[in-house]
Design an enzyme around this catalytic site. Structure first.
Site, mmCIF file in Angstrom:
data_model
loop_
_atom_site.group_PDB
_atom_site.id
_atom_site.type_symbol
_atom_site.label_atom_id
_atom_site.label_comp_id
_atom_site.label_asym_id
_atom_site.label_seq_id
_atom_site.Cartn_x
_atom_site.Cartn_y
_atom_site.Cartn_z
ATOM 1 N N TYR A 1 29.801 27.488 40.993
ATOM 2 C CA TYR A 1 29.262 29.016 40.796
ATOM 3 C C TYR A 1 30.415 29.815 41.286
ATOM 4 O O TYR A 1 30.599 30.823 40.315
ATOM 5 C CB TYR A 1 27.971 29.375 41.649
ATOM 6 C CG TYR A 1 27.608 30.793 41.494
ATOM 7 C CD1 TYR A 1 27.192 31.371 40.238
ATOM 8 C CD2 TYR A 1 27.901 31.571 42.295
ATOM 9 C CE1 TYR A 1 26.843 32.511 39.912
ATOM 10 C CE2 TYR A 1 27.563 32.992 42.144
ATOM 11 C CZ TYR A 1 27.022 33.393 41.061
ATOM 12 O OH TYR A 1 26.697 34.811 40.831
ATOM 13 N N SER B 1 26.529 44.703 46.541
ATOM 14 C CA SER B 1 26.215 44.297 45.064
ATOM 15 C C SER B 1 24.616 44.596 45.014
ATOM 16 O O SER B 1 23.992 44.318 45.958
ATOM 17 C CB SER B 1 26.526 42.853 44.705
ATOM 18 O OG SER B 1 25.757 42.662 43.529
ATOM 19 N N TYR C 1 23.773 47.527 38.195
ATOM 20 C CA TYR C 1 23.620 47.079 36.683
ATOM 21 C C TYR C 1 22.758 48.268 36.043
ATOM 22 O O TYR C 1 21.910 48.668 36.810
ATOM 23 C CB TYR C 1 23.322 45.955 36.432
ATOM 24 C CG TYR C 1 24.287 44.937 37.057
ATOM 25 C CD1 TYR C 1 25.368 44.444 36.365
ATOM 26 C CD2 TYR C 1 23.936 44.142 38.177
ATOM 27 C CE1 TYR C 1 26.320 43.528 36.818
ATOM 28 C CE2 TYR C 1 24.930 43.039 38.750
ATOM 29 C CZ TYR C 1 26.005 42.979 37.788
ATOM 30 O OH TYR C 1 26.924 41.925 38.397
ATOM 31 N N THR D 1 28.890 48.533 37.162
ATOM 32 C CA THR D 1 29.353 47.523 36.198
ATOM 33 C C THR D 1 28.978 47.401 34.938
ATOM 34 O O THR D 1 27.639 47.485 34.498
ATOM 35 C CB THR D 1 28.960 46.041 36.843
ATOM 36 O OG1 THR D 1 29.585 46.083 38.265
ATOM 37 C CG2 THR D 1 29.583 44.877 36.298
ATOM 38 N N LYS E 1 33.261 49.736 36.495
ATOM 39 C CA LYS E 1 33.735 48.503 36.861
ATOM 40 C C LYS E 1 33.926 47.634 35.477
ATOM 41 O O LYS E 1 32.585 47.561 34.968
ATOM 42 C CB LYS E 1 33.389 47.825 38.092
ATOM 43 C CG LYS E 1 34.026 46.502 38.381
ATOM 44 C CD LYS E 1 33.398 45.957 39.529
ATOM 45 C CE LYS E 1 33.966 44.462 39.945
ATOM 46 N NZ LYS E 1 33.797 43.605 38.841
ATOM 47 N N HIS F 1 35.913 40.786 35.021
ATOM 48 C CA HIS F 1 34.810 39.932 35.779
ATOM 49 C C HIS F 1 35.194 38.682 36.324
ATOM 50 O O HIS F 1 34.464 37.897 36.307
ATOM 51 C CB HIS F 1 33.386 39.921 35.045
ATOM 52 C CG HIS F 1 32.230 40.235 35.857
ATOM 53 N ND1 HIS F 1 31.465 41.507 35.984
ATOM 54 C CD2 HIS F 1 31.386 39.349 36.708
ATOM 55 C CE1 HIS F 1 30.532 41.124 36.892
ATOM 56 N NE2 HIS F 1 30.392 40.017 37.047
ATOM 57 N N ARG G 1 34.657 35.714 34.145
ATOM 58 C CA ARG G 1 33.197 35.186 34.059
ATOM 59 C C ARG G 1 32.305 35.474 32.964
ATOM 60 O O ARG G 1 31.297 35.160 32.993
ATOM 61 C CB ARG G 1 32.466 35.565 35.439
ATOM 62 C CG ARG G 1 33.073 34.838 36.783
ATOM 63 C CD ARG G 1 32.850 35.397 37.870
ATOM 64 N NE ARG G 1 31.557 34.959 38.335
ATOM 65 C CZ ARG G 1 31.195 33.860 38.958
ATOM 66 N NH1 ARG G 1 32.116 32.930 38.947
ATOM 67 N NH2 ARG G 1 29.843 33.658 39.253
#
Length: 381
Positions: A27, A109, A132, A158, A254, A278, A281
């Site tokens: 991950y 985050s 987000y 983001t 971002k 990212h 990703r």
């Protein structure tokens, strides 16, 4: 292999690989699709050479920078990353403590595993909050209000993740939150019993920034469904402009990559942008942040603070980005592998090695302060 034997990114990565169950290591380590962008992020630095000057009298080197109104003792910061207590039971506490020791900024985050309030109270070093954009506009406002009340200095939205990337390593192992492992994935967990022991003997895993909205008990919502059901792919510039006005402080986007988007960010009042794909990703085949840096800095560098992340593994990588005009460089996997390998001690060792590499590189480049770095120091092949 021990922590004291770790001298670079690859050593920390290997120690993390030995200590984590395979699905969790993958991950962190994995990217989207064929992982082309993930590999290119680091390779992009290697096409650029440093041109040192000698006999410049650099007995002392000043590594401090000011970015988005925050004074940092070093020109790098710990980018916000999700699920940190899954990698090591100390999670964000370890990263915040290490960042504080080195006088730099760290990010929390919205998918973090320690509350931003706890971290804000514990450490005085600058803190950014990454979130987000949700379909529920009330939730967006509530998250910003919560960050303001906690005393967060920098808001970071983001913008490259309106849908989740295609991470095939996770599909093969069945990695998900809550866990829905394949048979092979379960076997990988069985091979690393110490991780499981730590996981079950420390505080219960949770997402305190979203605990009212995403439940990790196998019930209503998973991380995958969070991205597909709660985030708003219809987000546009007008939505972000409203948020910038409402926050009325240091606001960073971002995931910006194009010059046009960078100009638009400046026009709506953003004080910073992070060039980022990212970590490879999301959109595989995306341009690398380092390769976009010069043209974006030329376009908006006098109006907003331009940062970048992705692929940074060495002090010389940081020096190259700063020479092109980045105000600071964000770290992700660079501290996540040390975190997984050894908790706070691992992150502290990694950041200390990076600082030493940058200071050594500055002396060898003949530069006494970050402000003396310029494109004169660089040649592209």
């Amino acid at each position: 292999m021990r922590l004291s034997n770790c001298h670079n990114f690859h050593d920390f990565r290997e120690l993390a690989r030995r200590r984590l169950p395979g699905p969790i290591f993958d991950y962190i380590d994995g990217g989207a699709d064929d992982e082309v962008t993930y590999r290119r992020n680091t390779a992009s630095f290697e096409r650029c050479d440093l041109v040192p000057d000698v006999l410049r009298g650099v007995a002392n080197v000043d590594l401090s920078v000011t970015v988005m109104g925050q004074r940092l003792a070093v020109p790098f910061y710990c980018s916000p990353t999700a699920l940190q207590r899954l990698f090591h039971h100390q999670g964000e506490r370890a990263v915040a403590a290490a960042a504080s020791q080195y006088g730099t900024m760290f990010g929390v985050s919205s998918l973090g595993t320690v509350s931003l309030e706890e971290l804000r109270k514990a450490y005085s070093t600058p803190q950014m909050y990454q979130f987000y954009f949700h379909k529920d506009r009330g939730l967006n406002r509530a998250m910003m209000s919560r960050a303001r009340e906690a005393g967060v200095e920098v808001m970071m939205l983001t913008v490259d993740s309106i849908t989740g990337g295609n991470r095939e390593r996770d599909l093969r192992t069945g990695f998900a939150i809550p866990f829905k492992l394949t048979l092979g994935g379960m076997l990988q967990f069985a091979l690393k019993p110490m991780w499981g022991l730590n996981y079950v003997t420390h505080e219960r895993f949770s997402l305190p920034q979203l605990d009212q909205h995403v439940h990790m008990d196998g019930g209503t919502m998973s991380i995958g469904r969070y991205f597909t059901e709660m985030l708003d792919p219809a987000m546009n510039w007008d939505d972000v402009a409203e948020m910038v006005q409402e926050w009325n402080g240091q606001f960073c986007l971002k995931g910006v990559m194009s010059v046009g988007d960078a100009k638009r960010a400046a026009e709506i009042g953003c004080t910073g942008i992070v060039l980022s794909n990212h970590g490879g990703r999301q959109l595989d085949g995306s341009r690398c942040a380092f390769d976009q840096l010069a043209e974006v800095v030329d376009a908006v560098g006098e109006r907003v603070d331009v940062m970048m992340d992705g692929g940074c593994q060495r002090g010389t990588h940081v020096l190259k980005a700063l020479s092109l005009g980045a105000k600071a460089v964000g770290l992700g996997r660079f501290y996540l592998f040390p975190l997984a390998a050894a908790g706070q001690a691992g992150v502290e060792r990694a950041l200390g090695l990076l600082r030493a590499e940058i200071e050594r590189g500055m002396k060898l480049m003949g530069r006494a302060s970050i402000s003396q770095l310029s494109r004169d120091n660089l040649r592209f092949r």
